[in-house]
Design a protein around this motif. Sequence first.
Motif, PDB file in Angstrom:
ATOM      1  N   ALA A   1      -5.549   3.112   7.544  1.00 18.52           N
ATOM      2  CA  ALA A   1      -6.584   2.960   6.527  1.00 18.52           C
ATOM      3  C   ALA A   1      -6.243   1.937   5.448  1.00 18.52           C
ATOM      4  O   ALA A   1      -7.056   1.710   4.551  1.00 18.52           O
ATOM      5  N   VAL A   2      -5.078   1.297   5.517  1.00 19.25           N
ATOM      6  CA  VAL A   2      -4.701   0.356   4.465  1.00 19.25           C
ATOM      7  C   VAL A   2      -5.447  -0.964   4.626  1.00 19.25           C
ATOM      8  O   VAL A   2      -5.994  -1.266   5.689  1.00 19.25           O
ATOM      9  N   SER A   3      -5.462  -1.759   3.561  1.00 22.94           N
ATOM     10  CA  SER A   3      -6.135  -3.050   3.588  1.00 22.94           C
ATOM     11  C   SER A   3      -5.474  -4.000   4.579  1.00 22.94           C
ATOM     12  O   SER A   3      -4.270  -3.887   4.862  1.00 22.94           O
TER      13      SER A   3
ATOM     14  N   ALA B   1       0.850  -1.190   0.000  1.00 30.59           N
ATOM     15  CA  ALA B   1       0.000   0.000   0.000  1.00 30.59           C
ATOM     16  C   ALA B   1       0.885   1.239   0.000  1.00 30.59           C
ATOM     17  O   ALA B   1       1.803   1.355   0.815  1.00 30.59           O
ATOM     18  N   ALA B   2       0.625   2.134  -0.934  1.00 35.59           N
ATOM     19  CA  ALA B   2       1.348   3.403  -0.969  1.00 35.59           C
ATOM     20  C   ALA B   2       0.548   4.455  -0.214  1.00 35.59           C
ATOM     21  O   ALA B   2      -0.650   4.623  -0.453  1.00 35.59           O
ATOM     22  N   ILE B   3       1.220   5.127   0.703  1.00 35.11           N
ATOM     23  CA  ILE B   3       0.585   6.205   1.463  1.00 35.11           C
ATOM     24  C   ILE B   3       1.188   7.516   0.975  1.00 35.11           C
ATOM     25  O   ILE B   3       2.395   7.736   1.102  1.00 35.11           O
ATOM     26  N   ILE B   4       0.355   8.355   0.386  1.00 37.39           N
ATOM     27  CA  ILE B   4       0.829   9.631  -0.143  1.00 37.39           C
ATOM     28  C   ILE B   4       0.499  10.722   0.858  1.00 37.39           C
ATOM     29  O   ILE B   4      -0.678  11.012   1.126  1.00 37.39           O
TER      30      ILE B   4
ATOM     31  N   ASP C   1      -0.188  -1.879  -4.942  1.00 37.54           N
ATOM     32  CA  ASP C   1      -1.521  -2.480  -5.055  1.00 37.54           C
ATOM     33  C   ASP C   1      -2.647  -1.515  -4.725  1.00 37.54           C
ATOM     34  O   ASP C   1      -3.763  -1.662  -5.230  1.00 37.54           O
ATOM     35  N   GLU C   2      -2.372  -0.546  -3.859  1.00 34.78           N
ATOM     36  CA  GLU C   2      -3.417   0.408  -3.496  1.00 34.78           C
ATOM     37  C   GLU C   2      -2.791   1.709  -3.030  1.00 34.78           C
ATOM     38  O   GLU C   2      -1.616   1.746  -2.627  1.00 34.78           O
ATOM     39  N   LEU C   3      -3.601   2.769  -3.088  1.00 37.03           N
ATOM     40  CA  LEU C   3      -3.170   4.084  -2.613  1.00 37.03           C
ATOM     41  C   LEU C   3      -4.070   4.556  -1.478  1.00 37.03           C
ATOM     42  O   LEU C   3      -5.292   4.397  -1.537  1.00 37.03           O
ATOM     43  N   VAL C   4      -3.445   5.139  -0.472  1.00 31.04           N
ATOM     44  CA  VAL C   4      -4.173   5.884   0.556  1.00 31.04           C
ATOM     45  C   VAL C   4      -3.584   7.290   0.534  1.00 31.04           C
ATOM     46  O   VAL C   4      -2.375   7.467   0.715  1.00 31.04           O
ATOM     47  N   VAL C   5      -4.423   8.272   0.277  1.00 30.95           N
ATOM     48  CA  VAL C   5      -3.957   9.650   0.170  1.00 30.95           C
ATOM     49  C   VAL C   5      -4.374  10.419   1.420  1.00 30.95           C
ATOM     50  O   VAL C   5      -5.542  10.380   1.821  1.00 30.95           O
ATOM     51  N   VAL C   6      -3.411  11.103   2.030  1.00 34.45           N
ATOM     52  CA  VAL C   6      -3.664  11.824   3.277  1.00 34.45           C
ATOM     53  C   VAL C   6      -3.612  13.327   2.994  1.00 34.45           C
ATOM     54  O   VAL C   6      -2.581  13.844   2.546  1.00 34.45           O
ATOM     55  N   VAL C   7      -4.727  14.007   3.237  1.00 37.09           N
ATOM     56  CA  VAL C   7      -4.819  15.437   2.949  1.00 37.09           C
ATOM     57  C   VAL C   7      -5.519  16.159   4.096  1.00 37.09           C
ATOM     58  O   VAL C   7      -6.028  15.534   5.029  1.00 37.09           O
ATOM     59  N   ARG C   8      -5.557  17.470   3.994  1.00 36.14           N
ATOM     60  CA  ARG C   8      -6.316  18.263   4.957  1.00 36.14           C
ATOM     61  C   ARG C   8      -7.816  18.085   4.709  1.00 36.14           C
ATOM     62  O   ARG C   8      -8.234  17.827   3.589  1.00 36.14           O
ATOM     63  N   GLN C   9      -8.594  18.251   5.754  1.00 32.68           N
ATOM     64  CA  GLN C   9     -10.042  18.083   5.652  1.00 32.68           C
ATOM     65  C   GLN C   9     -10.626  18.931   4.513  1.00 32.68           C
ATOM     66  O   GLN C   9     -11.447  18.459   3.719  1.00 32.68           O
TER      67      GLN C   9
END
Length: 248
Positions: free
Chosen positions: A102-104, A14-17, A56-64
């Motif tokens: 939040a990853v799988s 899982a890639a966390i951006i 395999d998947e992306l989780v993107v972390v941003v401001r609300q």
Amino acid sequence: MAGKRMQIKKPYIAAIIAAAGSAARMNGLDKQFEEIDGVPVLVRSMLALSDSDWVDELVVVVRQRDIPDLYALIRAYAVPKVRSVVVGGETRQQSVRNGVAAVSEETQYIAVHDGARPFVTQQVIADTVLDGVRYAAAAAAVPVVDTIKLADADGKIISTPDRNRLFAVQTPQVFEIGSYREASEEAQKVGKDYTDDCQMLEAIGKPVYLSRGDSSNLKITTPADLIFAQAIAMELEERNGFQNRAWL
């Protein structure tokens, strides 16, 4: 740098951006959404990671406040592999921690990448993943080209480290997820907040290896970096002779 590659079975990655920073040095510009040759910085970063066969998947972390705009961009550019978009914390460490949560469940390794590094190459991603899987922790890095001085609080030079042993660390940084969670929990328990994910692993005695980075893997930090980024985009398009998805 890590040496000879070995044959491995592909793990679930899982890639966390991380894109929840305040961009304090951008003079009011929102660097994640600034455009480089017509394409937002964050979109370029997402496409580079999602186009990798290793991810395999992306989780993107941003401001609300950025969530609606991000979902609009994901739809507009048809970014694949996005599992979720989550709200960041007050610091980078907290933001990445939110992303990891939040990853799988099947995730074995995480690849943490700065949303403001839009030119990461497929080779750098692959090399860092391979080294991360081989050693349980690896980070892209490039040799330092300038002479570095260590100074005291008054600005007086204390020493000059050997440049041959100095590296500028980039992202992605790839970690076995169990080791990362152990390091994250320990940092939270002792009240430490690190600006670099490798530091957390180092703090609990886990070795982190350097993988081969690339000088074009620029991090957008100041307005001047956007000018350099435009030049990089033009050079890449001329070199490739076509518009690759990662560069658009």
